[in-house]
Scaffold this active site. Structure first.
Site, short mmCIF file in Angstrom:
data_model
loop_
_atom_site.label_atom_id
_atom_site.label_comp_id
_atom_site.label_asym_id
_atom_site.label_seq_id
_atom_site.Cartn_x
_atom_site.Cartn_y
_atom_site.Cartn_z
N HIS A 17 31.50 53.16 31.51
CA HIS A 17 32.77 52.90 32.20
C HIS A 17 33.66 52.10 31.26
O HIS A 17 33.19 51.22 30.54
CB HIS A 17 32.50 52.13 33.50
CG HIS A 17 33.71 51.91 34.33
ND1 HIS A 17 34.64 50.93 34.04
CD2 HIS A 17 34.17 52.54 35.44
CE1 HIS A 17 35.61 50.97 34.94
NE2 HIS A 17 35.34 51.94 35.80
N ASP A 19 35.68 49.60 31.48
CA ASP A 19 35.57 48.14 31.56
C ASP A 19 34.23 47.65 31.02
O ASP A 19 34.14 46.58 30.40
CB ASP A 19 35.73 47.66 33.00
CG ASP A 19 37.11 47.97 33.56
OD1 ASP A 19 38.07 48.01 32.77
OD2 ASP A 19 37.22 48.18 34.78
N LYS A 20 33.19 48.43 31.23
CA LYS A 20 31.86 48.04 30.74
C LYS A 20 31.75 48.20 29.23
O LYS A 20 30.99 47.46 28.58
CB LYS A 20 30.79 48.84 31.47
CG LYS A 20 30.53 48.32 32.87
CD LYS A 20 29.81 47.00 32.80
CE LYS A 20 30.22 46.08 33.91
NZ LYS A 20 29.92 44.69 33.64
N GLU A 58 39.12 33.30 21.43
CA GLU A 58 38.86 32.10 20.64
C GLU A 58 37.40 32.01 20.25
O GLU A 58 36.51 32.26 21.08
CB GLU A 58 39.24 30.86 21.44
CG GLU A 58 40.71 30.80 21.82
CD GLU A 58 41.06 29.51 22.53
OE1 GLU A 58 42.19 29.04 22.35
OE2 GLU A 58 40.20 28.96 23.24
N LYS A 173 29.92 56.35 37.93
CA LYS A 173 30.00 55.36 39.01
C LYS A 173 29.08 55.79 40.14
O LYS A 173 28.90 56.99 40.38
CB LYS A 173 31.44 55.25 39.55
CG LYS A 173 32.47 54.87 38.53
CD LYS A 173 33.88 54.82 39.12
CE LYS A 173 34.12 53.51 39.83
NZ LYS A 173 35.55 53.35 40.23
N PHE A 238 35.00 66.35 35.77
CA PHE A 238 35.08 65.00 35.22
C PHE A 238 34.60 65.06 33.76
O PHE A 238 33.54 64.57 33.41
CB PHE A 238 34.21 64.06 36.05
CG PHE A 238 34.25 62.60 35.65
CD1 PHE A 238 35.17 62.09 34.75
CD2 PHE A 238 33.35 61.70 36.22
CE1 PHE A 238 35.19 60.76 34.40
CE2 PHE A 238 33.35 60.36 35.87
CZ PHE A 238 34.27 59.89 34.97
N ASP A 246 40.82 56.29 31.04
CA ASP A 246 41.33 55.11 31.73
C ASP A 246 41.11 53.90 30.83
O ASP A 246 40.03 53.76 30.24
CB ASP A 246 40.60 54.93 33.07
CG ASP A 246 41.23 53.88 33.96
OD1 ASP A 246 42.35 53.44 33.66
OD2 ASP A 246 40.59 53.50 34.96
N ALA A 247 42.08 53.03 30.74
CA ALA A 247 41.94 51.86 29.89
C ALA A 247 40.89 50.91 30.45
O ALA A 247 40.65 50.85 31.66
CB ALA A 247 43.28 51.14 29.76
N ARG A 252 36.62 42.96 34.38
CA ARG A 252 37.22 43.57 35.57
C ARG A 252 36.18 44.08 36.58
O ARG A 252 36.55 44.68 37.58
CB ARG A 252 38.15 44.72 35.19
CG ARG A 252 39.47 44.26 34.65
CD ARG A 252 40.56 45.29 34.83
NE ARG A 252 40.27 46.55 34.15
CZ ARG A 252 41.21 47.47 33.90
NH1 ARG A 252 42.47 47.26 34.29
NH2 ARG A 252 40.90 48.58 33.27
N LYS A 273 31.68 35.09 27.01
CA LYS A 273 31.78 33.63 27.09
C LYS A 273 30.47 32.97 26.70
O LYS A 273 29.41 33.34 27.22
CB LYS A 273 32.16 33.20 28.51
CG LYS A 273 33.53 33.69 28.95
CD LYS A 273 33.83 33.29 30.37
CE LYS A 273 35.21 33.79 30.79
NZ LYS A 273 35.51 33.45 32.21
N ASP A 279 31.78 29.14 33.96
CA ASP A 279 31.97 30.42 34.64
C ASP A 279 30.69 31.24 34.55
O ASP A 279 30.29 31.90 35.51
CB ASP A 279 33.10 31.22 33.98
CG ASP A 279 34.46 30.85 34.51
OD1 ASP A 279 34.53 30.12 35.51
OD2 ASP A 279 35.45 31.28 33.90
#
Length: 393
Positions: A17, A19-20, A58, A173, A238, A246-247, A252, A273, A279
């Site tokens: 995906h 985002d992944k 950063e 998905k 698909f 898709d960006a 997300r 992170k 977080d």
């Protein structure tokens, strides 16, 4: 009294995906820095679209000369991730996509709040609230809908990468609607599965014939019935998928990463992170504690909240809710938690051994409900505090 009879739905997305893909690259950059220097500071974000990956954020190493030379490896790190995921499409190929690196040194103003100086202990990297959750409805102490939605996509990825299903592609998905009876999951009322595939000649029926056996082996045998609704590639073709379709952006898919909507989320993403960022590290600690509370038999279901302020070493608050399933009052658990674990950022990092390159593997199929690994991966999934918790109450 919480509801006992209901239908609850959770979704998962595959490692391909968009985002992944970005989460994977961000965590791979983090791992590379931690392998170089365990105390490295990283806040890495990634953006991906057709033919392009942009990495920014950063970073910091004590050896600033090494930091400058290390920046040259970022492009290859991104390409290696994309290749392992399996993207070799015309408009998104690991070897031909553009990779731009805009990482820069960590802000000194952030560092002054986080770093330990003199009598001041290491502070939290930011303010915020973090939640951990555990429930006894699966052996992994995870909510069933998200746990099995992940399991389906993991199994399809294995089949794709092994060559057993050569027409499947990386982007996918899943979504499960699970019926609960007397508070326990008993059946799947509907399943939605969309997966990228090779050819426009393949129909939804063709894709279902490929994926159904893997779905069935991923779920408890009696959960799929004649009444279960199936929606496999419901829109039809698909073929165009991933960042070309898709960006993608880091961070997300935070509900997919955690409990599938079964529990609150503090709002902060994990991927990219380093563990000074609460977080991530405090969310892991909260899950660790909630899981151990349930494993200890102190509750059947447990939600734990922690809160922090930037630059402050101790949590501002600890909140527990066992939803009426606790063997002891919730306030007793709240009082016991800081006795069995130091919840300062340093304490969490040291207790769970988080300053290691163990994060790339977390970037898909959930950060929780995974088996602890020999090198320290998923250390927050251990149940080694159950005895201490029981002894304290």
């Amino acid at each position: 009294m919480s509801r006992q009879n209901f239908i609850f739905t959770s979704e998962s997305v595959s490692e391909g995906h968009p985002d992944k893909v970005c989460d994977r690259i961000s965590d791979a950059v983090l791992d590379a820095f931690l392998a170089e220097e365990p105390q490295a500071r990283v806040a890495c974000e990634t953006f991906a679209t057709s033919g392009l990956v942009v990495v920014g954020g950063e970073v910091g190493l004590e050896n600033r000369e090494r930091l400058r030379s290390f920046m040259g490896s970022i492009q290859q790190i991104a390409r290696d991730c994309i290749r392992d995921i399996g993207y070799e499409q015309e408009k998104f190929h690991w070897n031909t996509c553009h990779v731009l690196n805009f990482l820069h040194e960590q802000s000194a103003h952030i560092a002054q709040g986080v770093n330990a100086v003199g009598n001041k202990d290491e502070g939290a990297g930011d303010q915020g609230i973090m939640f951990g959750y555990a429930v006894d409805e699966t052996p992994e102490f995870m909510p069933a809908p998200i746990h099995y939605a992940h399991a389906i996509l993991r199994r399809l990825a294995e089949a794709r990468k092994s060559g057993a299903e050569p027409t499947l592609r990386p982007d996918a998905k899943s979504q499960l609607s699970v019926r609960y009876e007397d508070g326990k999951p008993v059946e799947v009322t509907s399943i939605v599965l969309s997966t990228q595939h090779e050819s426009e000649d393949q129909t939804s029926a063709d894709i279902r014939a490929i994926v159904e056996p893997y779905i069935r082996e991923s779920l408890p045998a009696d959960w799929l019935t004649a009444k279960t609704e199936w929606h496999v590639n419901p829109t039809g073709t698909f073929v165009i998928g991933g960042p070309d379709g898709d960006a993608g952006l880091t961070g997300r898919k935070i509900i997919v990463d955690t409990y599938g909507g079964s529990a609150p989320h503090g709002g902060g993403a994990f991927s990219g992170k380093d563990p000074t960022k609460v977080d991530r590290s405090a969310a892991y600690a909260a899950r660790y504690l909630a899981k151990n509370i349930v494993a200890a038999g102190l509750a059947k279901r447990c939600l734990l909240q922690l809160s922090y302020a930037i630059g402050v070493s101790k949590p501002l608050s600890i909140y527990c809710d066992t939803f009426g399933t606790g063997e002891v009052p919730d306030e007793v658990i709240e009082a016991v938690v800081p006795k069995v674990m130091d919840l300062s950022p340093r304490g969490i990092r040291e207790h769970l051994s988080l300053n290691r390159p163990i994060y790339q593997r977390t970037s898909a199929y959930g950060h929780f409900g995974r088996a602890p690994e020999a090198d320290g991966g998923f250390s927050w999934e251990k149940t080694d505090l159950a005895g201490a918790l029981k002894a304290e109450v």
